[in-house]
Design an enzyme around this catalytic site. Structure first.
Site, PDB file in Angstrom:
ATOM      1  N   ASP A 132       0.851  -1.193   0.000  1.00 25.25           N
ATOM      2  CA  ASP A 132       0.000   0.000   0.000  1.00 25.25           C
ATOM      3  C   ASP A 132       0.881   1.235   0.000  1.00 25.25           C
ATOM      4  OD1 ASP A 132      -2.407   1.331  -0.055  1.00 25.25           O
ATOM      5  OD2 ASP A 132      -2.634   1.379   2.124  1.00 25.25           O
ATOM      6  N   HIS A 139      -4.028  13.834   0.699  1.00 19.51           N
ATOM      7  CA  HIS A 139      -4.262  12.945   1.848  1.00 19.51           C
ATOM      8  C   HIS A 139      -3.107  13.037   2.845  1.00 19.51           C
ATOM      9  CE1 HIS A 139      -5.367   9.431   4.198  1.00 19.51           C
ATOM     10  NE2 HIS A 139      -4.210   8.861   3.924  1.00 19.51           N
ATOM     11  N   GLU A 205     -10.975   3.474   3.197  1.00 18.41           N
ATOM     12  CA  GLU A 205     -10.041   4.296   2.420  1.00 18.41           C
ATOM     13  C   GLU A 205     -10.322   4.048   0.948  1.00 18.41           C
ATOM     14  OE1 GLU A 205      -6.018   3.401   3.765  1.00 18.41           O
ATOM     15  OE2 GLU A 205      -6.148   5.013   5.251  1.00 18.41           O
ATOM     16  N   GLU A 207      -9.271   3.816  -2.535  1.00 12.96           N
ATOM     17  CA  GLU A 207      -8.009   3.645  -3.241  1.00 12.96           C
ATOM     18  C   GLU A 207      -8.238   2.929  -4.572  1.00 12.96           C
ATOM     19  OE1 GLU A 207      -4.777   2.054  -0.965  1.00 12.96           O
ATOM     20  OE2 GLU A 207      -5.536   2.833   0.947  1.00 12.96           O
ATOM     21  N   ASP A 239      -9.335   0.033   1.504  1.00 13.61           N
ATOM     22  CA  ASP A 239      -8.371  -0.395   2.521  1.00 13.61           C
ATOM     23  C   ASP A 239      -8.941  -0.041   3.902  1.00 13.61           C
ATOM     24  OD1 ASP A 239      -6.005  -1.281   3.646  1.00 13.61           O
ATOM     25  OD2 ASP A 239      -4.997   0.650   3.392  1.00 13.61           O
ATOM     26  N   LYS A 259      -4.777  -2.279   9.936  1.00 16.55           N
ATOM     27  CA  LYS A 259      -5.006  -2.327   8.491  1.00 16.55           C
ATOM     28  C   LYS A 259      -5.247  -3.743   7.979  1.00 16.55           C
ATOM     29  CE  LYS A 259      -3.923   1.977   7.413  1.00 16.55           C
ATOM     30  NZ  LYS A 259      -4.719   2.820   6.535  1.00 16.55           N
TER      31      LYS A 259
HETATM   32 MN    MN Z   1      -4.357   2.562   2.701  1.00 16.77          MN
END
Ligand code: MN
Length: 425
Positions: A132, A139, A205, A207, A239, A259
């Site tokens: 990642d 951000h 998140e 992404e 994520d 995560k």
């Molecule tokens: Mn992430």
């Protein structure tokens, strides 16, 4: 072999394709599906149908390619991707030509076009490694301002290299999979000792991830001009993050259990070739990156992205973010070049995600951490409910598409609903 046909304008498929369909004749993304009477297999999305590549191959559609039909009967796309771009692009071109030919076997033989409403989509890849990145300047600046110093929001390395960390591939799931609220160590506000409890700061998140389609050997360094040869295609990537767990655990080695509990991909992999008409220049990079990362190529894409939340029992979904892939400071190619710059090898099916994609405007922030300013400013959903973080039963959906001159290439959805943690006493 070229992908000329795939991007040729004015194609006329024999199927009726809804005007706003993500899956136009110009897209033709690959996925793994099953349907009544059909086990897991490879397919290509077109409008409201899926082309059954396994059965189409058995009927002779890909005869000229002389490939083992087993690559279409696998429960993942890795083996098909391993055939290489000249073959996978030709597969798309053959399907595209057949879909525009009234006499094609896709039209004359029953069962080769499966209505999407009858299919179940599956995780399309065996993901070896997942990385990642942290490539959105907006951000990184917003997060750095909240947790560090608004005057020095970006770390000194940030504009010199695409910052990233190694994530967990075992918990990457396909859209539709329910997500369990994770437990973890949390340091309560004002406390000296941590507790072990379900996260109270569950976040998404927004992404985009890319799929490695061409491997390298250990010691081999990918050149910035050749980087995209290694990229098979793109997927939406949520994520999921537990901000309280993350905050307590991350120093000094970075993200870990806050995560690794889950990430959700959209089921269709959009080949990078399908995005060619939407190619744009990324943001100006100042200072200029070191030579090995430097490029003047148009190495970004104009892809509109959105995230929405729908609470349990509510028919209404609220869009909480609208942003664009083109805002990313570091390109996919630069991410990949940096990744291999120490000689680390990459493998087919590896995923590399962008990091949260936030934009410069209000409404373009890609996670609740930024939207609610670390939980200090609640947002009101269309249902009237307030949110600072995700609650049980909330369903988060990411969507994305590119559109230009009447050509639309979309990603479908990455959706996941938060389920109560049943393991907690
Ligand atoms: Mn992430």
């Amino acid at each position: 072999m070229s992908n000329e046909t795939v991007n040729k304008r004015g194609l006329n498929p024999f199927l009726t394709i809804p005007q706003n369909s993500d899956f136009s004749i110009y897209n033709l993304p690959f996925g793994i599906f099953s349907a009544p009477g059909k086990g897991k297999r490879a397919g290509i999305a077109i409008g409201e149908y899926v082309v059954d590549l396994a059965d189409a191959a058995d009927e002779g559609l890909f005869e000229e390619l002389d490939i083992d039909h087993e690559v279409f009967e696998s429960d993942v796309l890795n083996e098909m991707i391993a055939l290489g771009k000249p073959v996978t692009n030709r597969i798309r071109t053959i399907v595209q030509e057949a879909l525009c030919d009234e006499k094609s076997l896709l039209k004359s033989i029953d069962g080769l076009l499966v209505p999407m409403e009858n299919v179940t989509m599956h995780m399309p890849l065996r993901v070896g490694d997942y990385t990642d990145f942290y490539s959105s300047k907006e951000h990184a600046t917003n997060v750095g301002s909240m947790f560090r110093d608004p005057m020095n929001a970006l770390m000194p390395n940030w504009k010199h290299l695409p910052v990233g960390y190694h994530g967990r591939s075992s918990s990457i799931v396909v859209s539709g999979t329910e997500i369990q609220r994770p437990n973890g160590q949390i340091l309560p506000e004002g406390a000296d000792e941590p507790v072990f409890a379900p996260t109270e700061r569950l976040d998404f998140e927004l992404e985009v991830a890319f799929v490695i389609g061409k491997p390298t050997m250990m010691g081999e360094i990918v050149n910035v001009e050749e980087a995209e040869d290694h990229i098979f295609g793109l997927m939406l990537f949520n994520d999921w993050s537990a901000r309280d767990i993350q905050k307590w655990e991350y120093r000094p080695l970075g993200p870990f259990l806050g995560k690794s509990f889950a990430s959700t991909v959209s089921p269709w992999i959009v080949p990078i070739e399908a995005l060619e008409p939407f190619r744009v220049k990324g943001p100006e990079q100042n200072p200029k990156p070191l030579e090995y990362l430097r490029t003047n190529d148009k190495n970004s894409f104009d892809i509109q992205l959105a995230a929405s939340i729908r609470p349990e029992g509510s028919g209404s979904e609220t869009t909480v973010c609208e942003t664009n892939f083109r805002h990313l400071y570091w390109s996919m190619g630069q991410q990949l070049v940096h990744h291999t710059s120490n000689g680390c090898n990459i493998r087919i099916g590896d995923l590399m995600a962008s990091g949260t994609i936030s934009g410069p405007d209000e409404g373009s922030l890609g996670c609740l951490l930024e939207i609610t300013q670390n939980g200090s400013k609640a947002i009101t959903l269309d249902s009237g409910e307030k949110r600072t973080w995700l609650e049980d039963g909330d369903r988060v959906t990411l969507r994305g598409f590119a559109e230009k001159d009447g050509i639309r290439v979309g990603f479908g959805e990455s959706a996941g609903k938060i389920r109560i943690n049943v393991n907690v006493s």
